[in-house]
Write a protein that holds these residues in place. Structure first.
Motif, PDB file in Angstrom:
ATOM      1  N   GLY A   1      41.048  49.625  81.012  1.00 54.50           N
ATOM      2  CA  GLY A   1      41.121  48.263  80.484  1.00 54.50           C
ATOM      3  C   GLY A   1      42.074  48.165  79.313  1.00 54.50           C
ATOM      4  O   GLY A   1      41.981  48.925  78.353  1.00 54.50           O
ATOM      5  N   TYR A   2      43.012  47.212  79.396  1.00 54.89           N
ATOM      6  CA  TYR A   2      43.983  46.978  78.329  1.00 54.89           C
ATOM      7  C   TYR A   2      44.135  45.471  78.132  1.00 54.89           C
ATOM      8  O   TYR A   2      43.492  44.663  78.799  1.00 54.89           O
ATOM      9  N   ASP A   3      45.062  45.105  77.230  1.00 56.04           N
ATOM     10  CA  ASP A   3      45.361  43.681  77.084  1.00 56.04           C
ATOM     11  C   ASP A   3      46.405  43.295  78.139  1.00 56.04           C
ATOM     12  O   ASP A   3      46.681  44.049  79.072  1.00 56.04           O
ATOM     13  N   SER A   4      46.999  42.114  77.979  1.00 57.00           N
ATOM     14  CA  SER A   4      47.881  41.593  79.031  1.00 57.00           C
ATOM     15  C   SER A   4      49.359  41.886  78.793  1.00 57.00           C
ATOM     16  O   SER A   4      50.218  41.292  79.434  1.00 57.00           O
ATOM     17  N   ALA A   5      49.681  42.802  77.863  1.00 60.83           N
ATOM     18  CA  ALA A   5      51.081  43.146  77.627  1.00 60.83           C
ATOM     19  C   ALA A   5      51.687  43.753  78.896  1.00 60.83           C
ATOM     20  O   ALA A   5      51.020  44.485  79.629  1.00 60.83           O
ATOM     21  N   SER A   6      52.947  43.465  79.159  1.00 58.47           N
ATOM     22  CA  SER A   6      53.566  43.873  80.423  1.00 58.47           C
ATOM     23  C   SER A   6      53.614  45.386  80.590  1.00 58.47           C
ATOM     24  O   SER A   6      53.498  45.898  81.705  1.00 58.47           O
ATOM     25  N   ASN A   7      53.799  46.117  79.472  1.00 62.77           N
ATOM     26  CA  ASN A   7      53.860  47.576  79.594  1.00 62.77           C
ATOM     27  C   ASN A   7      52.493  48.179  79.910  1.00 62.77           C
ATOM     28  O   ASN A   7      52.401  49.334  80.331  1.00 62.77           O
ATOM     29  N   MET A   8      51.410  47.392  79.735  1.00 61.27           N
ATOM     30  CA  MET A   8      50.053  47.884  80.020  1.00 61.27           C
ATOM     31  C   MET A   8      49.598  47.463  81.423  1.00 61.27           C
ATOM     32  O   MET A   8      49.080  48.264  82.194  1.00 61.27           O
ATOM     33  N   ARG A   9      49.790  46.193  81.768  1.00 60.79           N
ATOM     34  CA  ARG A   9      49.223  45.686  83.019  1.00 60.79           C
ATOM     35  C   ARG A   9      50.240  45.572  84.155  1.00 60.79           C
ATOM     36  O   ARG A   9      49.896  45.109  85.246  1.00 60.79           O
ATOM     37  N   GLY A  10      51.510  45.938  83.910  1.00 60.77           N
ATOM     38  CA  GLY A  10      52.556  45.774  84.923  1.00 60.77           C
ATOM     39  C   GLY A  10      52.143  46.318  86.280  1.00 60.77           C
ATOM     40  O   GLY A  10      51.657  47.443  86.395  1.00 60.77           O
TER      41      GLY A  10
ATOM     42  N   TRP B   1      53.876  47.238  88.851  1.00 64.42           N
ATOM     43  CA  TRP B   1      54.684  48.319  89.410  1.00 64.42           C
ATOM     44  C   TRP B   1      54.963  49.422  88.389  1.00 64.42           C
ATOM     45  O   TRP B   1      54.886  50.609  88.719  1.00 64.42           O
ATOM     46  N   ASN B   2      55.294  49.033  87.166  1.00 65.40           N
ATOM     47  CA  ASN B   2      55.695  50.026  86.169  1.00 65.40           C
ATOM     48  C   ASN B   2      54.791  50.063  84.940  1.00 65.40           C
ATOM     49  O   ASN B   2      55.099  50.755  83.979  1.00 65.40           O
ATOM     50  N   GLY B   3      53.721  49.313  84.944  1.00 61.54           N
ATOM     51  CA  GLY B   3      52.825  49.309  83.798  1.00 61.54           C
ATOM     52  C   GLY B   3      51.988  50.578  83.724  1.00 61.54           C
ATOM     53  O   GLY B   3      51.934  51.372  84.669  1.00 61.54           O
ATOM     54  N   LEU B   4      51.330  50.768  82.580  1.00 63.29           N
ATOM     55  CA  LEU B   4      50.484  51.939  82.387  1.00 63.29           C
ATOM     56  C   LEU B   4      49.394  52.015  83.451  1.00 63.29           C
ATOM     57  O   LEU B   4      49.117  53.084  83.999  1.00 63.29           O
ATOM     58  N   GLN B   5      48.777  50.878  83.744  1.00 60.27           N
ATOM     59  CA  GLN B   5      47.683  50.892  84.720  1.00 60.27           C
ATOM     60  C   GLN B   5      48.171  51.329  86.103  1.00 60.27           C
ATOM     61  O   GLN B   5      47.486  52.072  86.815  1.00 60.27           O
ATOM     62  N   ALA B   6      49.396  50.902  86.497  1.00 59.14           N
ATOM     63  CA  ALA B   6      49.945  51.294  87.799  1.00 59.14           C
ATOM     64  C   ALA B   6      50.252  52.787  87.829  1.00 59.14           C
ATOM     65  O   ALA B   6      50.022  53.477  88.831  1.00 59.14           O
ATOM     66  N   LEU B   7      50.750  53.295  86.707  1.00 60.37           N
ATOM     67  CA  LEU B   7      51.111  54.709  86.620  1.00 60.37           C
ATOM     68  C   LEU B   7      49.866  55.588  86.756  1.00 60.37           C
ATOM     69  O   LEU B   7      49.883  56.620  87.438  1.00 60.37           O
ATOM     70  N   ILE B   8      48.774  55.173  86.097  1.00 58.56           N
ATOM     71  CA  ILE B   8      47.531  55.947  86.181  1.00 58.56           C
ATOM     72  C   ILE B   8      46.915  55.836  87.572  1.00 58.56           C
ATOM     73  O   ILE B   8      46.362  56.810  88.107  1.00 58.56           O
ATOM     74  N   CYS B   9      47.024  54.652  88.193  1.00 61.84           N
ATOM     75  CA  CYS B   9      46.466  54.459  89.532  1.00 61.84           C
ATOM     76  C   CYS B   9      47.129  55.359  90.575  1.00 61.84           C
ATOM     77  O   CYS B   9      46.507  55.709  91.581  1.00 61.84           O
ATOM     78  N   LYS B  10      48.384  55.726  90.352  1.00 59.10           N
ATOM     79  CA  LYS B  10      49.065  56.622  91.295  1.00 59.10           C
ATOM     80  C   LYS B  10      48.388  57.983  91.341  1.00 59.10           C
ATOM     81  O   LYS B  10      48.358  58.642  92.382  1.00 59.10           O
ATOM     82  N   GLU B  11      47.848  58.432  90.202  1.00 59.45           N
ATOM     83  CA  GLU B  11      47.181  59.738  90.149  1.00 59.45           C
ATOM     84  C   GLU B  11      45.667  59.608  90.294  1.00 59.45           C
ATOM     85  O   GLU B  11      45.008  60.557  90.696  1.00 59.45           O
TER      86      GLU B  11
END
Length: 287
Positions: A54-63, A65-75
């Motif tokens: 869970g994060y706020d709505s900043a693009s680098n967090m919720r993006g 394709w390239n947000g933090l959440q997407a990066l973690i979901c890949k693993e």
């Protein structure tokens, strides 16, 4: 970066704990991911066991394709992303309030007044010195109490979305000092500063600047606001608080309005703010 860990303990209870602070050199999604994984690995927690983020709505967090959440979901494919709850409540409050044009305009003017007074260390110092002189004068004239802990010299709080109440209360306490700093700046500053100070001064000294009304509303909604930010939510209690808060605001409209008006008039007379003729005929603006 602050990390909060939410988990289910061995007895089946949901727990939430502050886990630690991580120094990051920047806020790119890859740097943040590496920081999170490093802390979890250090405590021998298996990355693949993450079941939510869970994060706020900043693009680098919720993006997506390239947000933090997407990066973690890949693993960690089961680490579903949720926009964290308290921030959603705050955004709902901000958005709803901003739909009321008078409230939106009030907070724009409040921000202008505070920013003009606190945009440099020199103005901050001038504000504190002016406040100290003002407090000493009021104490000498027995206009305020002198108990321990009262009348401490402070500064104006930035009018952020989560600190509205503090900003309003501080401005009321420091009204005279704020006025004097703006007045000095409007005559002695450069042409940019004079323009900003004039605008802020006109807003501050306007009867339409609904400072006391917003302060009373914030006091009514404070209990509900704090309850909605608790770690554990009791939805029934929250619903009861919403209901009681609405009743208190309705009571303020129906019963306490005259008292509020008297308080505002006394404040205006004390600070030499022009009071319009409230018995004059109302003329609505076009549209």
């Amino acid at each position: 970066m602050a990390l909060i860990l939410r988990f289910v303990d061995k007895d089946g209870f949901i727990r939430e704990r502050f886990f630690g602070l991580v120094h990051v050199k920047d806020t790119t999604y890859s740097t943040l991911r590496d920081g999170i994984f490093k802390v979890l690995s250090h405590h021998e927690l298996v990355i693949q066991n993450i079941r939510g983020q869970g994060y706020d709505s900043a693009s680098n967090m919720r993006g997506e394709w390239n947000g933090l959440q997407a990066l973690i979901c890949k693993e960690c494919p089961y680490a579903y992303y949720i926009h964290y709850f308290v921030h959603r409540l705050q955004l709902a409050l901000v958005t709803t309030s901003s739909e009321v044009s008078i409230v939106h305009q009030f907070f724009n003017n409040l921000t202008s007044i505070i920013n003009t007074n606190t945009s440099s260390s020199k103005r901050n110092d001038e504000l504190k010195d002016t406040q100290a002189i003002d407090v000493a004068r009021k104490l000498a004239n027995n206009e305020i109490e002198s108990r321990r802990g009262l009348n401490q010299i402070g500064t104006l709080k930035q009018a952020r979305d989560t600190h509205w109440g503090y900003s309003i209360s501080n401005l009321i306490k420091m009204f005279d000092a704020t006025y004097k700093v703006l007045e000095n700046l409007s005559t002695e500053g450069n042409y940019h500063q004079r323009g900003d100070a004039d605008f802020a001064l006109n807003s501050l000294m306007s009867f339409d600047f609904i400072l006391h009304l917003m302060k009373d509303i914030m006091e009514i909604t404070e209990v509900l606001s704090q309850a909605l930010q608790q770690k554990s939510q009791d939805i029934l209690s929250a619903m009861d608080l919403v209901s009681s808060t609405k009743k208190l605001i309705a009571k303020m409209r129906e019963v306490r309005w005259e008292d509020l008006l008297k308080k505002v008039k006394l404040f205006c007379e004390e600070h030499k703010i022009d009071i319009p003729d409230l018995n004059a005929r109302y003329v609505g603006r076009r549209g």
